[in-house]
Motif scaffolding. Structure first.
Motif, PDB file in Angstrom:
ATOM      1  N   TRP A 240       0.872  -1.181   0.000  1.00 32.63           N
ATOM      2  CA  TRP A 240       0.000   0.000   0.000  1.00 32.63           C
ATOM      3  C   TRP A 240       0.907   1.230   0.000  1.00 32.63           C
ATOM      4  CZ3 TRP A 240      -4.905   0.771  -1.095  1.00 32.63           C
ATOM      5  CH2 TRP A 240      -5.542   1.954  -0.685  1.00 32.63           C
ATOM      6  N   PRO A 241       1.411   1.589  -1.194  1.00 33.03           N
ATOM      7  CA  PRO A 241       2.356   2.697  -1.270  1.00 33.03           C
ATOM      8  C   PRO A 241       1.698   4.036  -0.913  1.00 33.03           C
ATOM      9  CG  PRO A 241       1.777   1.906  -3.472  1.00 33.03           C
ATOM     10  CD  PRO A 241       1.142   0.964  -2.499  1.00 33.03           C
ATOM     11  N   ASP A 242       2.541   5.032  -0.634  1.00 31.17           N
ATOM     12  CA  ASP A 242       2.021   6.370  -0.317  1.00 31.17           C
ATOM     13  C   ASP A 242       1.080   6.880  -1.412  1.00 31.17           C
ATOM     14  OD1 ASP A 242       3.562   6.276   1.923  1.00 31.17           O
ATOM     15  OD2 ASP A 242       5.169   7.567   1.133  1.00 31.17           O
ATOM     16  N   ALA A 243       1.418   6.569  -2.657  1.00 29.63           N
ATOM     17  CA  ALA A 243       0.578   7.040  -3.766  1.00 29.63           C
ATOM     18  C   ALA A 243      -0.847   6.491  -3.637  1.00 29.63           C
ATOM     19  CB  ALA A 243       1.187   6.607  -5.102  1.00 29.63           C
TER      20      ALA A 243
ATOM     21  N   VAL B  44      -4.331  -0.198  -9.430  1.00 33.75           N
ATOM     22  CA  VAL B  44      -3.693  -1.493  -9.663  1.00 33.75           C
ATOM     23  C   VAL B  44      -2.486  -1.591  -8.736  1.00 33.75           C
ATOM     24  CG1 VAL B  44      -2.467  -2.928 -11.343  1.00 33.75           C
ATOM     25  CG2 VAL B  44      -4.520  -1.662 -12.034  1.00 33.75           C
ATOM     26  N   LEU B  45      -2.497  -2.629  -7.895  1.00 33.68           N
ATOM     27  CA  LEU B  45      -1.477  -2.786  -6.845  1.00 33.68           C
ATOM     28  C   LEU B  45      -1.026  -4.240  -6.783  1.00 33.68           C
ATOM     29  CD1 LEU B  45      -3.356  -0.607  -4.241  1.00 33.68           C
ATOM     30  CD2 LEU B  45      -1.039  -0.128  -5.087  1.00 33.68           C
TER      31      LEU B  45
ATOM     32  N   LEU C 206      -0.272   1.491  -9.899  1.00 31.68           N
ATOM     33  CA  LEU C 206       0.676   1.965  -8.890  1.00 31.68           C
ATOM     34  C   LEU C 206       1.648   0.859  -8.498  1.00 31.68           C
ATOM     35  CD1 LEU C 206      -1.736   3.935  -6.512  1.00 31.68           C
ATOM     36  CD2 LEU C 206      -0.299   4.838  -8.349  1.00 31.68           C
ATOM     37  N   SER C 207       1.756  -0.176  -9.328  1.00 29.55           N
ATOM     38  CA  SER C 207       2.585  -1.323  -8.931  1.00 29.55           C
ATOM     39  C   SER C 207       4.061  -1.123  -9.265  1.00 29.55           C
ATOM     40  CB  SER C 207       2.071  -2.607  -9.587  1.00 29.55           C
ATOM     41  OG  SER C 207       2.243  -2.540 -10.988  1.00 29.55           O
TER      42      SER C 207
END
Ligand code: TXA
Ligand code: MG
Length: 332
Positions: A82-85, A101-102, A187-188
């Motif tokens: 779960w990135p900051d973005a 998309v993660l 966002l992957s």
């Protein structure tokens, strides 16, 4: 025909929602409204339920589905990072017409992601979708409720027409307010990539994230990062031709010739045309209002038996990007 139940789009009746949630929990298919288009939903964590979606849509298995969840907490439960973005976009745009998309959490079955190492997640804003997700207590896989490559549905009647008796239940919450599918952002990797434009535009994403790449076109049969990239997509049966604003006389001439050949001619326009056609829809010269009405107009002209649909192309501005993408794909 599938059973259709009317449901209030502002305050969904809890008995109707409970009946739909019970079908989802039991591995069945429920079509329901989201703010973008109607989705065909099944338990995202149940492989055989997800397979029924692919069968009902006649969708090839290389096309991954979006998992819908009730909130960002639910999203974090099916991803492995779960990135900051993601936090920034989720807090700004969820619930809403944005799909992230993660990296995929292993609890998500392969079939949902078409074997990719990522999963697409979205928190829809529509009260019916939200109530259904909350009542089911599960992530719900839901592509647009149409046959593969065909027009997305923005009303329950469109779903009935496309899927006949292939859903166990259709929730009729009236027309969907956004009208085109969600913006999809990958966002992957190290840089966010806009995979599918939608009503949340590139400039808004850049405002929140900084640099965002825009995905180019992808062809070939390898797993695609975005099924929206299938070249012909969002298509009516009729042939669709786009004309620039400076090509109105060419449009009139094309209409004339087609009619002489005995074809039924429709038009979807931003301003009236001074040649008569068999069926005509005049859409608002505003990107949000146009998006809301576009698919219903295409469905109507298709149902009227048009062989050819002539369309004004839309302005080249960024705010029309989502609509422009759908028109380009539909007219291939
Ligand atoms: O607005 C919407 O997104 C609607 C409603 C029902 O929520 N759903 C929808 O789903 O349009 P569908 O299946 O018709 O389109 C799926 C989109 C693809 O275009 C693709 O961009 C993205 O989801 N997608 C799904 N999984 C992906 C993944 N793992 N990697 C990249 N893209 C993915
Ligand atoms: Mg679709």
């Amino acid at each position: 025909m599938s059973r259709t139940l009317r449901v209030d789009s502002v305050t969904p009746q809890s008995d109707v929602i409970e009946a739909a949630a019970a079908i989802i929990r039991a591995g069945g298919l429920v079509a329901f409204p989201t703010e973008t288009v109607y989705g065909l939903g099944a338990n995202a964590l149940d492989e055989s339920a997800v397979r029924k979606i692919f069968e009902a849509k006649e969708r090839p298995s290389f096309n991954p589905l979006i998992a819908h969840v009730a909130d960002a907490h639910g999203a974090r439960g099916i991803v492995s990072a779960w990135p900051d973005a993601a936090e920034l976009l989720a807090s700004r745009f969820w619930p809403g017409p944005l799909t992230l998309v993660l990296p995929r959490n292993p609890i998500v079955p392969d079939i949902l992601s078409a074997g990719l190492s990522t999963v697409a997640v979205r928190v829809p804003a529509h009260p019916v979708a939200h109530a259904l997700l909350t009542a089911a207590g599960l992530p719900i896989a839901a592509p647009s409720a149409n046959r593969f490559t065909r027009l997305s549905p923005t009303t329950a009647a469109h779903v009935e027409k496309a899927l006949g008796d292939r859903a166990d239940l259709i929730l009729d919450g009236g027309p969907t307010p956004v009208g085109i599918e969600s913006t999809v952002v990958d966002l992957s990797g190290p840089t966010p990539i806009l995979l599918r434009p939608g009503s949340i535009g590139l400039s808004l994403l850049q405002e929140v994230l900084g640099p965002v790449r825009v995905s180019g076109e992808i062809s070939g049969l390898a797993p695609r990062p975005a099924p929206g990239m299938v070249e012909r997509h969002y298509s009516p049966r009729a042939r669709l031709l786009l004309f620039g604003r400076e090509s109105r006389s060419e449009m009139a001439e094309t209409a004339h010739e087609a009619k002489r050949r005995g074809e039924r001619v429709g038009a979807i326009l931003l301003a009236p045309l001074d040649v008569s056609v068999d069926d005509c829809a005049l859409l608002p010269d505003d990107p949000a209002a146009y998006a809301r009405d576009l698919y219903a107009a295409l469905h109507r002209l298709d149902d009227a038996g048009c062989d050819l649909i002539l369309m004004d192309s839309v302005p080249d501005d960024a705010e029309w990007a989502g609509v422009r993408d759908r028109l380009t794909r539909a007219s291939r």
